[in-house]
Write an enzyme that holds these catalytic residues in place. Sequence first.
Site, PDB file in Angstrom:
ATOM      1  CB  VAL A 100      -0.808  -0.028   1.159  1.00 23.07           C
ATOM      2  CG1 VAL A 100      -0.297  -0.033   2.475  1.00 23.07           C
ATOM      3  CG2 VAL A 100      -1.933   1.161   1.113  1.00 23.07           C
ATOM      4  CG  ASP A 101       1.394   5.659  -2.245  1.00 26.08           C
ATOM      5  OD1 ASP A 101       2.660   5.861  -1.991  1.00 26.08           O
ATOM      6  OD2 ASP A 101       0.689   6.576  -2.592  1.00 26.08           O
ATOM      7  CE  LYS A 102       3.810   8.988   3.840  1.00 27.21           C
ATOM      8  NZ  LYS A 102       3.083  10.341   3.969  1.00 27.21           N
ATOM      9  CB  THR A 103       1.245  10.448  -0.206  1.00 29.37           C
ATOM     10  OG1 THR A 103       2.272  10.657   0.734  1.00 29.37           O
ATOM     11  CG2 THR A 103       0.630  11.841  -0.385  1.00 29.37           C
TER      12      THR A 103
END
Length: 631
Positions: free
Chosen positions: A301-304
């Site tokens: 999963v990406d953060k931003t």
Amino acid sequence: MRKWTTWRTTGVAGALIILSFLAPSGVGDALMIAAAIVAGWQIALSALQALRVRMISIDLLVVVAATGALFIHNYWEAAAVTFLFALGKALERTTMSRTRRALSDLVESAPETATVLRGGEPVTRALWELRVGDTVLVRNGEQIPVDGRVLSGRGGVDESSITGESLPAEKAPEAQVYAGTWLRSGVLQVEALAIGSDSTLASIIHRVEEAQDDKAKTQTFLERFSRWYTPGVIVAALLVGAITRDIELALTLLVIACPGALVISIPVSIVAGIGRAAKDGVLIKGGEYLETAARVDTVVVDKTGTLTNGRPVLTDVVSLDPALSSDEILLLAARAETASEHPLAEAIIAGARERGLAVALVDSAENITGKGIIATVDGARVSVGSAALLTEAADGGQLQRFHQEGKTAMFVGLQGRAVGVIAVADTVRSDAAAAIAALHERGIRVVMATGDAQRVAHSVATSLGIDEVRAELLPEDKLAIVAELQAAGHTVAMIGDGVNDTPALAASDIGVAMGAAGSPAAIETADIALMADRLPRLAYALGLARRTVTTMRVNIAIALVTVALLVAGVILGGVTMSLGMLVHEGSVLLVLLIAMALLRPTLTDSQHAGPASADPARPASRPRSTALQHG
């Protein structure tokens, strides 16, 4: 029409069978033959059509068995076999129609007319008469006919047909709205941006149609298996008849070995699972992706923008001067930042306005590259940025603590002396913790892959309980992480929202797009598209995929066990042709009922939780001064 004809044929055959029991023996036999013909003609027609394309179908087994029963004067067996098989077909078609209801509901939700402003006057026009750029008027209780942008008005919109959300989304000027949704309060004027086949609703309908017809690997295997299995049954029955000289035994084997439940077990489960998901605002591309999603054990999963809201907000204001309150510190900083276009400046100004502070423009300002900004506020020199902007030494302990928490902190200086510290950060989504917890409950490992700094990434990961953190990554690094996990034997789902995530999304076993409503490209390209901007829907989608695959396996087991028991019963004696068909059709009905259980709503409150799905209006523009930016 076809379903009605099938049920009528079955009803007439059933009535003839009942009458045969009440009539004298000669007449009763004629009625039984008539029942077999009435129930069997459609079956025979289907078998003939299959033979024309060189396929030996299940229908052919039934026709051969029923015809053989008539030749040996076993009229009851012929009538019972054809009637029960026709009844099973009717139930199967009705069930498949019901499982596809999610798609028909979507189609029925498509609007046909719209109220358009022409010369300032509202007029009703057919949807095909609209043009991009038209202003559409939508009143309380009316359906929104186009994808568009709200020009004026406010209201609550029921977007359940698109996103699966149960609560209305609040819409204001600049918010996005979708065709097929309903305005439950207020009045809106909407600029048409996508009409008819170009709308989000049309993209969803097209995707669900394709997905429900797409075959899972298991289904493809079973279809290949049945192509060999059905001819094998015929050969086996011929051998049994030749060896035993018992024609009725051979015909009974033809009937009880029909793989009807086996053939229907997969498609009905896929249609039900994908239909249920579509109803809840989750688009799954097809049966193959449904099966793959059920095996996912690792989510990257990406953060931003995925775990966080994707925009900085004011988090802390600390006064270092007893004579000044935190609001006074914030007002000084906000006024200085009116001369900057930096995203952090926007967060500080928005934070001040949320506290009810009147943020006026500054007299003059100067950007100091790499350090911050110095402005003249009511004749006083105010600085916002690093300690290098101060003329007096300042304690950096508070800044360091904020930095360790993953926040960006700055000194607020007055006349060269530090009087306060402010901090901003990209805040964690309110539903992120619930989403990670739901994935962990399903035994799924979560890996954060972000281009952000290590300290920021670890701060977010620690607060959410993420299993592994990879930070300061380039797009090719994310791709390498996915490949590394796959090489280790993991089935990987990747969820992200940026262009830099595209290579990793393409390489992952399952690519997931979140908040795909309004983005036909995301709907078309993602393996799974979460229409609402709800991260917990990922766990729901993977859970539904697992339930669907489990249902498929249970149904396959029921079908195989039923055939095995019936064959054993015929060999050992006691299972007649009619009894075998009754048990066979009972197994078909059981398979259908189990698959239909997938249609039950299972979306929980935690999966609905999170920020409203309404598109936020753009922040009000503020007066610009010299375009100064923080370094």
